[in-house]
Design a protein around this motif. Structure first.
Motif, PDB file in Angstrom:
ATOM      1  N   HIS A  90       0.849  -1.193   0.000  1.00 59.94           N
ATOM      2  CA  HIS A  90       0.000   0.000   0.000  1.00 59.94           C
ATOM      3  C   HIS A  90       0.884   1.242   0.000  1.00 59.94           C
ATOM      4  O   HIS A  90       1.829   1.348   0.785  1.00 59.94           O
ATOM      5  N   PHE A  91       0.587   2.180  -0.901  1.00 58.64           N
ATOM      6  CA  PHE A  91       1.380   3.397  -1.047  1.00 58.64           C
ATOM      7  C   PHE A  91       0.661   4.572  -0.377  1.00 58.64           C
ATOM      8  O   PHE A  91      -0.543   4.750  -0.546  1.00 58.64           O
ATOM      9  N   ILE A  92       1.430   5.371   0.372  1.00 57.87           N
ATOM     10  CA  ILE A  92       0.868   6.546   1.026  1.00 57.87           C
ATOM     11  C   ILE A  92       1.631   7.802   0.601  1.00 57.87           C
ATOM     12  O   ILE A  92       2.739   7.724   0.080  1.00 57.87           O
ATOM     13  N   ASN A  93       1.019   8.954   0.823  1.00 59.24           N
ATOM     14  CA  ASN A  93       1.594  10.272   0.527  1.00 59.24           C
ATOM     15  C   ASN A  93       1.895  10.481  -0.956  1.00 59.24           C
ATOM     16  O   ASN A  93       2.846  11.174  -1.316  1.00 59.24           O
ATOM     17  N   GLU A  94       1.054   9.906  -1.813  1.00 57.99           N
ATOM     18  CA  GLU A  94       1.210  10.153  -3.252  1.00 57.99           C
ATOM     19  C   GLU A  94       0.986  11.630  -3.574  1.00 57.99           C
ATOM     20  O   GLU A  94       1.633  12.175  -4.477  1.00 57.99           O
ATOM     21  N   GLU A  95       0.064  12.281  -2.837  1.00 59.69           N
ATOM     22  CA  GLU A  95      -0.264  13.685  -3.127  1.00 59.69           C
ATOM     23  C   GLU A  95       0.924  14.610  -2.880  1.00 59.69           C
ATOM     24  O   GLU A  95       1.079  15.629  -3.550  1.00 59.69           O
ATOM     25  N   GLY A 136       6.379  12.784 -12.772  1.00 58.91           N
ATOM     26  CA  GLY A 136       6.777  11.384 -12.807  1.00 58.91           C
ATOM     27  C   GLY A 136       5.582  10.456 -12.634  1.00 58.91           C
ATOM     28  O   GLY A 136       4.489  10.880 -12.239  1.00 58.91           O
ATOM     29  N   MET A 137       5.812   9.186 -12.914  1.00 51.97           N
ATOM     30  CA  MET A 137       4.730   8.194 -12.836  1.00 51.97           C
ATOM     31  C   MET A 137       5.121   7.094 -11.867  1.00 51.97           C
ATOM     32  O   MET A 137       6.245   6.580 -11.915  1.00 51.97           O
ATOM     33  N   LEU A 138       4.201   6.752 -10.988  1.00 58.64           N
ATOM     34  CA  LEU A 138       4.430   5.642 -10.071  1.00 58.64           C
ATOM     35  C   LEU A 138       4.279   4.335 -10.841  1.00 58.64           C
ATOM     36  O   LEU A 138       3.209   4.022 -11.356  1.00 58.64           O
ATOM     37  N   ASN A 139       5.358   3.592 -10.903  1.00 59.86           N
ATOM     38  CA  ASN A 139       5.369   2.314 -11.602  1.00 59.86           C
ATOM     39  C   ASN A 139       5.465   1.209 -10.556  1.00 59.86           C
ATOM     40  O   ASN A 139       6.526   0.992  -9.975  1.00 59.86           O
ATOM     41  N   VAL A 140       4.353   0.542 -10.289  1.00 62.14           N
ATOM     42  CA  VAL A 140       4.312  -0.501  -9.264  1.00 62.14           C
ATOM     43  C   VAL A 140       4.806  -1.811  -9.869  1.00 62.14           C
ATOM     44  O   VAL A 140       4.173  -2.379 -10.755  1.00 62.14           O
ATOM     45  N   THR A 150      13.227  -4.650  -6.296  1.00 62.29           N
ATOM     46  CA  THR A 150      12.457  -3.421  -6.474  1.00 62.29           C
ATOM     47  C   THR A 150      10.974  -3.683  -6.278  1.00 62.29           C
ATOM     48  O   THR A 150      10.423  -4.647  -6.800  1.00 62.29           O
ATOM     49  N   VAL A 151      10.328  -2.788  -5.532  1.00 62.09           N
ATOM     50  CA  VAL A 151       8.885  -2.859  -5.325  1.00 62.09           C
ATOM     51  C   VAL A 151       8.168  -1.853  -6.220  1.00 62.09           C
ATOM     52  O   VAL A 151       7.093  -2.126  -6.749  1.00 62.09           O
ATOM     53  N   ALA A 152       8.767  -0.679  -6.411  1.00 63.87           N
ATOM     54  CA  ALA A 152       8.165   0.351  -7.260  1.00 63.87           C
ATOM     55  C   ALA A 152       9.250   1.329  -7.698  1.00 63.87           C
ATOM     56  O   ALA A 152      10.351   1.374  -7.125  1.00 63.87           O
ATOM     57  N   THR A 153       8.945   2.130  -8.728  1.00 65.23           N
ATOM     58  CA  THR A 153       9.841   3.183  -9.186  1.00 65.23           C
ATOM     59  C   THR A 153       9.022   4.439  -9.456  1.00 65.23           C
ATOM     60  O   THR A 153       7.802   4.378  -9.640  1.00 65.23           O
ATOM     61  N   ILE A 154       9.712   5.568  -9.471  1.00 67.81           N
ATOM     62  CA  ILE A 154       9.113   6.812  -9.939  1.00 67.81           C
ATOM     63  C   ILE A 154       9.736   7.090 -11.305  1.00 67.81           C
ATOM     64  O   ILE A 154      10.882   7.536 -11.415  1.00 67.81           O
ATOM     65  N   ALA A 155       9.007   6.736 -12.342  1.00 63.42           N
ATOM     66  CA  ALA A 155       9.529   6.831 -13.706  1.00 63.42           C
ATOM     67  C   ALA A 155       9.506   8.273 -14.188  1.00 63.42           C
ATOM     68  O   ALA A 155       8.606   9.047 -13.859  1.00 63.42           O
TER      69      ALA A 155
END
Length: 222
Positions: free
Chosen positions: A110-115, A124-128, A180-185
């Motif tokens: 679960h991802f928090i503080n995306e805003e 950028g794009m959150l790449n899960v 890796t769990v996620a990246t900010i592309a």
């Protein structure tokens, strides 16, 4: 750990596709309880109640209690099938859970503080890469989720398992690398982080295929 569930069940005298169809016409779901070095126990559970438990969420990580003929069995769901039209349960495999044992389960991420994430604010794009992480966990304290805080994540960042606060006693099954769990592309693509994410996604797909193959090797429960 999320709240568990209780389902009342009856034993099944007959198994096979014909018997399973007859149960479903009666509003029951064929299921089986297996594991813990005990014989498999074919059972029938109520379709309405068990489908509600499924759609409540966390079905594969919450411990449950199945009451059969006055005896309680502590279990966790390991596999299930749904009706392709009605989305009702049509079969469930339950694993017996002994007190003090460990389980291998897929824990949701679960991802928090995306805003407030700087990288996302810059376009950028959150790449899960992994929506779940397979972990070995204590049966009595299965975490509901892994929390990924994006408050300081920048464009090009890769979020590895080592940067996530993993609950005590829980160990990822992948131990040979800091995956890796996620990246900010970066906007427009073409970043190294995306390439790394693609590699991780391929690894995850291979692991999922291996898991499914192992599951299919189990005796079918209908």
């Amino acid at each position: 750990m999320a709240e568990g569930y209780v389902l009342k069940a009856s034993t099944r005298d007959r198994v096979g596709k014909g018997a399973a169809r007859a149960l479903r016409r009666q509003g029951l779901v064929p299921a089986v309880i297996y594991g813990d070095k005990k014989p498999a126990l074919p059972i029938a559970i109520p379709m309405k109640e068990s489908t509600l438990v499924l759609h409540r969420g966390g079905f594969m990580i919450n411990l449950g209690t199945i009451e059969v003929d006055g005896k309680s069995h502590r279990v966790i769901a390991k596999d299930y099938q749904l009706d392709p039209v009605r989305d009702d349960l049509i079969h469930v495999d339950f694993l017996r859970v002994a007190k003090g044992s460990e389980l291998t389960v897929d824990i949701p991420v679960h991802f928090i503080n995306e805003e407030s994430c700087p990288g996302l604010k810059e376009g950028g794009m959150l790449n899960v890469v992994r929506h779940t992480v397979e972990m070995t966990v204590p049966a009595d304290s299965i975490p509901d989720e892994l929390i990924v805080d994006l408050a300081t994540a920048q464009v090009g960042d890769s979020i590895h398992i080592s940067s996530i606060d993993v609950p005590q006693g829980c160990i990822p099954t992948i131990t040979d690398r800091d995956f890796t769990v996620a990246t900010i592309a970066a906007p427009g693509g073409g970043s190294t982080a995306e390439d790394e994410a693609e590699d991780e996604a391929e690894d995850a797909a291979e692991e999922e295929a291996d898991d499914k193959a192992e599951d299919k090797a189990e005796d079918s429960k209908d």
